[in-house]
Structure formats: C-alpha cells, structure tokens
Design an enzyme around this catalytic site. Sequence first.
Site, PDB file in Angstrom:
ATOM      1  N   HIS A 237       0.989  -1.025  -0.007  1.00  0.00           N
ATOM      2  CA  HIS A 237      -0.067  -0.181   0.032  1.00  0.00           C
ATOM      3  C   HIS A 237       0.919   1.305  -0.077  1.00  0.00           C
ATOM      4  CE1 HIS A 237      -3.547   2.336   1.335  1.00  0.00           C
ATOM      5  NE2 HIS A 237      -2.777   3.235   1.661  1.00  0.00           N
ATOM      6  N   GLU A 238       1.678   1.298   0.815  1.00  0.00           N
ATOM      7  CA  GLU A 238       2.482   2.499   0.891  1.00  0.00           C
ATOM      8  C   GLU A 238       3.460   2.589  -0.409  1.00  0.00           C
ATOM      9  OE1 GLU A 238       1.685   4.593   3.080  1.00  0.00           O
ATOM     10  OE2 GLU A 238       0.411   3.127   4.515  1.00  0.00           O
ATOM     11  N   HIS A 241       1.841   4.827  -2.663  1.00  0.00           N
ATOM     12  CA  HIS A 241       2.090   6.281  -2.422  1.00  0.00           C
ATOM     13  C   HIS A 241       3.200   6.714  -2.934  1.00  0.00           C
ATOM     14  CE1 HIS A 241      -1.668   6.468  -0.388  1.00  0.00           C
ATOM     15  NE2 HIS A 241      -1.547   5.963   0.563  1.00  0.00           N
ATOM     16  N   HIS A 247      -5.510   7.140  -2.854  1.00  0.00           N
ATOM     17  CA  HIS A 247      -6.254   6.249  -2.104  1.00  0.00           C
ATOM     18  C   HIS A 247      -7.190   5.720  -3.045  1.00  0.00           C
ATOM     19  CE1 HIS A 247      -5.144   6.871   2.402  1.00  0.00           C
ATOM     20  NE2 HIS A 247      -4.336   5.968   1.939  1.00  0.00           N
TER      21      HIS A 247
END
Length: 283
Positions: A237-238, A241, A247
């Site tokens: 997930h990170e 980014h 998101h």
Amino acid sequence: MGNVGNPTKLSSIESIKQLKGCCDKGSKAQGLHQLKLYLARFGYLNYQHTPYHTNVEDDKFDDELESALKSYQKYYHLNATGTLDEATVSLLTTPRCGCPDKETHNHTSKLHIVSRYTFFPNKPRWPPSKSHLTYAFTSNYPNNHVPPVVRAFNQWSSASGYYFKFSRVYDVRGADLKISFERGNHGDNNNFDGPGRVLAHAYAPTDGRLHFDADDTFSDGPRAVQNVMDLETVAVHEIGHLLGLGHSNDKNAIMYAYITSGVLKGLNSDDIQGIKALYGLTN
C-alpha cells in the site's frame, strides 16, 4: 479538562466507539472533538484545532460535521446519512494508512466522489530517468522486517511490467526511497498515534519517505497471522503512495485506506490500472 477530547483521558478510538448511535446533529457529546480531528486529518473537514483545544463547541454535532460524515460515507460506499451508525463507527475505528483520502476540505461545493484509483494533486510521479529506484532502510530498522518489504517492491515491479526496478542500497541519504520505523512526533508534522489506528504513511514522488508506526505490531509472512497486521500488505500500500497513487475506494484494491489484521492482500486490477495510467504504460 473534563471531556474525552483530552487524549490523556481516553484514546481517540475508544471515544469514537462510544459515539455509536448516541448523537445526531445539534447535540453535544464527549468524543465529537476526536471525531472532528479524525475527519480533518483524512481530508473531510476543515478543522484546524489541536487535540488540546478546549472550545466548548468542539463537542457539538454541527452542520460541518454532518457534511463531513456524509462525504466520508459516500467515499466508502456507506449509507450517506450523516449519522454515526454502526457501519460508520466500525470503519472509523479500523486501522488504516495515515495518508489523507482527499486533498479538498470544502463541503460547500459539489462533492467529487471517485470510483477507483486516484492520484495526488498535480499527479506527481518519478521522471523517466528514475524508473530504476534505490531504497534503503535506516540503521535501526529491524532485520526481520526487511523481507516483506522486498517482496512488496517485487509486486510493484511485476505489476508495472518491470518498468519499475528496485534495488537495495545501504546509504540512506543517497537512496531514492528511505524506509524507517518511527513513533509519535517524528519530525514530519504527521505524528503517529500509538498502537491500533494509523499503521504507516508515505509521501508522493519524489519525496521518497516511508514510515511505519513502531508502536504497531506487524507479522513478516509469508502467511497471515491471526489478529496481526501483515507487513507486506501494508508495505505494498505505502509503496503505491511512493510511486504516486492516492487512495482508492475500491475495497478490494491495495490502495484502499483501511487494512484488516490477519489478512494478506496484494495488488488487484484497480491498482495495476492506476499505476499504468499514471506512467503511460501500455504493456
């Protein structure tokens, strides 16, 4: 100070849990201050107060709070009632990424609700000369937590059709991506909150910082561990980014902000479409 807005009295998670079904617009209740801080942090409310602010209006369920709740509920495909029903409180108290869902706090204009992947404002991305990115762990990073992050990088490399390549280096200062465990106030104006809520956060290109909350407990895989957050899942997930994805409100996407303990989760079609769209990849 006598209300639950004081974090020394009651944790923000517990104070929000106690709001379920107990108040609606126009009422006052202990814990609404913490809810406003939460919604402001993640981009739903223009609320600049601190956890120590003592204004009597902080625990009032006002029009702005109702509007922010409706925006939050719409984004996460909940019933947009503007009330604190069970489903809303349950999601509000689920562990999540610390990056905002939205960059706009204005609820007087028409709400822009996205249906899948998003990008950061102005679509920052790594230049073509930086498709081969180096990463490094800080000196105090636990060795047992290295393999899950390496596997997470491999997922993104594969998903990009190997447009992105990632190599570990040992000079943190010279690395493109810098990975560390931090706790509390760690100098980036994006404080961690202790165990149980915000798990990690990362910054858009070309900043390169990825921070995990040292007060949370993570498992190293490759199998899930009941009631423990899977580090590879959080890292995938990170890293999204770090590469420029915001998101997604697709619950099956890795870029969905909330993460369930004891669950392994990887990239899905929404995430892969997002990274390919951002970098103009066709393969």
